[in-house]
Structure formats: C-alpha cells, structure tokens
Design an enzyme around this catalytic site. Structure first.
Site, PDB file in Angstrom:
ATOM      1  N   GLY A  34      -1.146   7.997  -1.573  1.00  0.00           N
ATOM      2  CA  GLY A  34      -0.661   6.701  -2.078  1.00  0.00           C
ATOM      3  C   GLY A  34      -1.655   5.611  -1.754  1.00  0.00           C
ATOM      4  N   ASN A  35      -1.225   4.371  -1.816  1.00  0.00           N
ATOM      5  CA  ASN A  35      -2.096   3.264  -1.391  1.00  0.00           C
ATOM      6  C   ASN A  35      -1.228   2.100  -0.918  1.00  0.00           C
ATOM      7  OD1 ASN A  35      -1.630   1.398  -3.742  1.00  0.00           O
ATOM      8  ND2 ASN A  35      -2.458   3.172  -4.837  1.00  0.00           N
ATOM      9  N   CYS A  36      -1.880   1.016  -0.515  1.00  0.00           N
ATOM     10  CA  CYS A  36      -1.163  -0.066   0.182  1.00  0.00           C
ATOM     11  C   CYS A  36      -0.457  -1.053  -0.755  1.00  0.00           C
ATOM     12  CB  CYS A  36      -2.126  -0.865   1.044  1.00  0.00           C
ATOM     13  SG  CYS A  36      -2.998   0.140   2.210  1.00  0.00           S
ATOM     14  N   ALA A  87      -1.938  -0.543  -8.818  1.00  0.00           N
ATOM     15  CA  ALA A  87      -3.021   0.103  -8.071  1.00  0.00           C
ATOM     16  C   ALA A  87      -2.882   1.593  -8.340  1.00  0.00           C
ATOM     17  CB  ALA A  87      -2.885  -0.216  -6.591  1.00  0.00           C
TER      18      ALA A  87
END
Ligand code: C5P
Length: 412
Positions: A215-217, A283
């Site tokens: 995943g990402n932030c 994102a």
C-alpha cells in the site's frame, strides 16, 4: 449568526457550566437557541438557568410530563442549522457512534439534518482510551466535526488533554464554519450544472497473499475534499476511491470503492467516456505482485521471500491517450526533488491539461495533513503557486481552476 437556528446539546460533565456561557454567546449574536440536555446534565446545571438564557423551554424528555405531548426530535433535526454538543462526555460520544438512542439528545442527533459539532470533555485517560478515540473516528466518518479538547487542568486535578474548549473558541469555530459555508452558498447560489467529473482518490492495495498487501501513505483527504468542492460547484461527481476511512457528504457524489490499481483502472476507464473532466488524485501503486498467493505465505516454509512485481497500468496516461476533444484531464505530482520539471514532464507524457504539484518538503503538506501547499501548472507551463491552506480550500481553488478552463473552452 443572526437568525441561525442552533441546538446546543449538554451532557453530564463538570464542564456543563461552561455551556451557559456558550448559550449566551449565541443568543447575544442573534441566533435562536434550543437546549437539549441528557438526564445526567441536569445534575450539573439546571434546566431553569438554560431556559432563561436560551429564551426557550429546554428539551430533555421524550414526552411533556404535564400533558403527555411528544417532543419531536425529527422537527428539531429539520429546524436546526447546526447542533453543538458541548460538553460531550465519553458516554454520549459512544452512544452517538453506535446509535444507542436512549435519551433525547442522542435521538435528536440521529435525526439531525444539519452539521453536528462535538466538544469533548473528560479526564485525560478517558480521552486517550482507544475506545473514545475509535468512537471519535467513527463519528468523524459519519460527518461529525470535533472541536478538539484543550490541554489544561482537569476536574480530577490532573493536567492533560480532555478539557472542553473554551466557549468563546467554540463560538468562534461555529462562526468561522458559517462564514465559509454561507459564502460558498452565496457564490454558488444556484451553481450551473457542469456535467460529470471523474475523480480518483486514496491509495491502492496490491495483495501479495490473503492477509498482506503493498500500500502507500495516501489517506484520500485531498481527493475527498475535491469531490465535495466539485459537487458544491455543480458537478456530478464519480468518485473512484481506494481503501480509506473517509465518508462523502454531498448527494451529488457517487462513489465506487475499489481496492487494487487494476480495479481502479477498470472503473475509471468505464466512467471516463461520459465525463466532462477527470482529476486523478489517487496514489496508485506503480507495481503489483505478479501473482497473489491463495494461502498465507509461511515464514517456516518459505525462508527468504522475493516477490516478483509487474507494472500496473498508468490510469492517467491511459485516459490521456483516449481523451476526446473537449475533455479535460488533470493529475497530481508528488515530488521530493526537481518538482517543477518532473511535474511538467508528467503533464506532457500523460497528455494532461493541468497538473497539481505537491512537494513533500513543505511543512504541513502531503500525506495525512489537513493542509496542503501546491502549485497548479498548466500545459503552457504557466504556474499558479498557492499558499499553505486547508485541503478543503486547496480543493476549491483547484475546482475553480478547472471551471475557468471549461468556461474558456465553452466560449470558443
Ligand atoms: O507518475 P506518477 O505516479 O507520479 O503520476 C502521478 C499522477 O498519475 C497522479 O495524478 C496519479 O493519480 C496518476 N497515476 C495514475 N495511475 C497510475 C499511476 C499514477 O492515474 N498507475
């Protein structure tokens, strides 16, 4: 504040005495105030005091004890322009989060059509407890706005976070809220219908096995703020969102929840042909595991683990290639260095009409913050730098920019 209909909910906390000042501030400013109290609030401050200050009978029972007539929480929900629960105890926050409607205050909250604010007041450990924090998060997801408690001396004589915000600050907070929403409503009294806007928001999750993902932030805050601002400006919004904890408010927002980059691409590609414009704010993962294991990968059986990754489809680029005449496409660029030239490079490569450059180097900008600092860069490289402001305000600026391009296009 003049003529506004305000419901002040009071719960059983020592800070209830401060609600008297709050009622007075609203009445003095010309608002009409109705006070709703929980049974335990009456142990701290009397209904007589509050009825006198608010110039209205206080509501706290489902029925009038004298003639048995019904106090309609539904009517209160329709009457109010805002409901402020101050002080809000841990118990009331919990009941609100879980729909436990065993008193007039929670019932009124559940019927409320207007924005709801809570000003928590409790001991520092109660406030910090995961249950309280989760309840506040749940309420935030349901659209409730928290006026955070201040640090200071508490009734328990301990010092910490949990002290109800001062009435003057709560009043100012609501005044600011109306100032922004009233201006927005006045600006967009009857916003022209602007067609459909496609928005992608949030992160994507690329599953490695049934329990693990890449995943990402991204939290989705910027994309969700754009969705609200676009709906307010007259767009029908198709919001394609990766996994987030956020809720949408405006009825003109239609939401499609997706998990992976492939699902986001499928949804965006399906929706784009019917859209006037798209802003791609998500994102999106650039890589995804070549395969997803059907069973959890075990350390004991696997030893060192290498995960082959394959590139995902670049949604922005794919839509840029398909873009029809008259369709506007915008994207975001999050850069750590050479921001401006990298952003222009992306703008050209993906055939965008404008790009919003986000720098992670700016204090208060980027993942998770409620504020952001961006530059808007057009395809002729004209750059509009915006100062650091709330993401909701940045969103309005970006939507205004989009509207100007559409208006310019329509005038041709
Ligand atoms: O190339 P980069 O990922 O930095 O580009 C960012 C822009 O491209 C954003 O608008 C993002 O939403 C979009 N993007 C996309 N699909 C991808 C990767 C990025 O739509 N797979």
């Amino acid at each position: 504040m003049k003529g506004k209909h305000i419901i002040i909910g009071i719960t059983g906390s020592i800070a209830a005495y401060k609600a008297c000042t709050l009622v007075r501030l609203f009445v003095k400013a010309g608002a009409e105030v109705i006070v709703v109290m929980t049974p335990s609030a009456k142990e701290f401050v009397t209904p007589l005091t509050l009825a006198t200050l608010s110039r209205h009978a206080v509501v706290s029972e489902f029925f009038d004890r004298r003639d048995g007539s019904w106090h309609s929480h539904v009517d209160l929900g329709l009457w109010a322009d805002a409901m402020i629960i101050a002080p809000a105890t841990a118990a009331t926050l919990g009941k609100m989060a879980h729909g436990i409607a065993d008193n007039m205050l929670v019932t009124t909250y559940l019927s409320m059509k207007a924005p709801v604010f809570v000003a928590p007041a409790m001991d520092l450990d109660m406030f910090a407890h995961p249950t309280t924090q989760e309840n506040l998060l749940t309420l935030e997801r349901h659209g409730v706005r928290t006026i955070a408690p201040a640090e200071g001396e508490l009734a328990s004589t301990l010092t910490g976070k949990g002290r109800m915000e001062e009435p003057e600050n709560i009043f100012r907070h609501i005044e600011d809220f109306f100032a922004t929403t009233d201006t927005a409503t006045a600006d967009d009294a009857t916003p022209p219908h602007r067609g459909t806007l496609l928005l992608t928001a949030g992160p994507t999750h690329e599953y490695i096995d049934p329990v693990r993902f890449i995943g990402n932030c991204s939290t989705g805050k910027m994309g969700f703020a754009l969705a609200e601002a676009a709906a307010e400006a007259g767009f029908d919004v198709e919001l394609v969102s990766g996994p987030t904890n956020l809720a949408t408010r405006h009825p003109r927002i239609r939401r499609t929840d997706v998990v992976s980059a492939a699902e986001m691409y499928e949804a965006a590609d399906r929706l784009f042909p019917n859209c006037r414009a798209a802003i791609l704010c998500a994102a999106v993962a650039d890589f995804t595991p070549a395969t997803t294991a059907t069973e959890k990968i075990k350390r004991e059986a696997t030893g060192n683990w290498e995960i082959p990754l394959i590139p995902t489809t670049d949604i922005a680029q794919a839509l840029g290639e398909k873009k029809a005449v008259g369709q506007i496409l915008a994207g975001f660029a999050l850069e750590t260095h050479n921001g401006h030239s990298n952003a222009i490079d992306k703008l050209l490569r993906k055939n965008l009409d404008f790009i919003v450059l986000n720098s992670l180097q700016d204090e208060g900008a980027g993942f998770g913050y409620d504020t952001n600092k961006v530059d808007i860069i057009d395809k002729d490289a004209t750059t509009t730098p915006l100062p650091l402001k709330a993401k909701t305000e940045v969103a309005r600026d970006i939507i205004r920019h989009l509207c100007a391009i559409i208006d310019n296009d329509n005038a041709k």
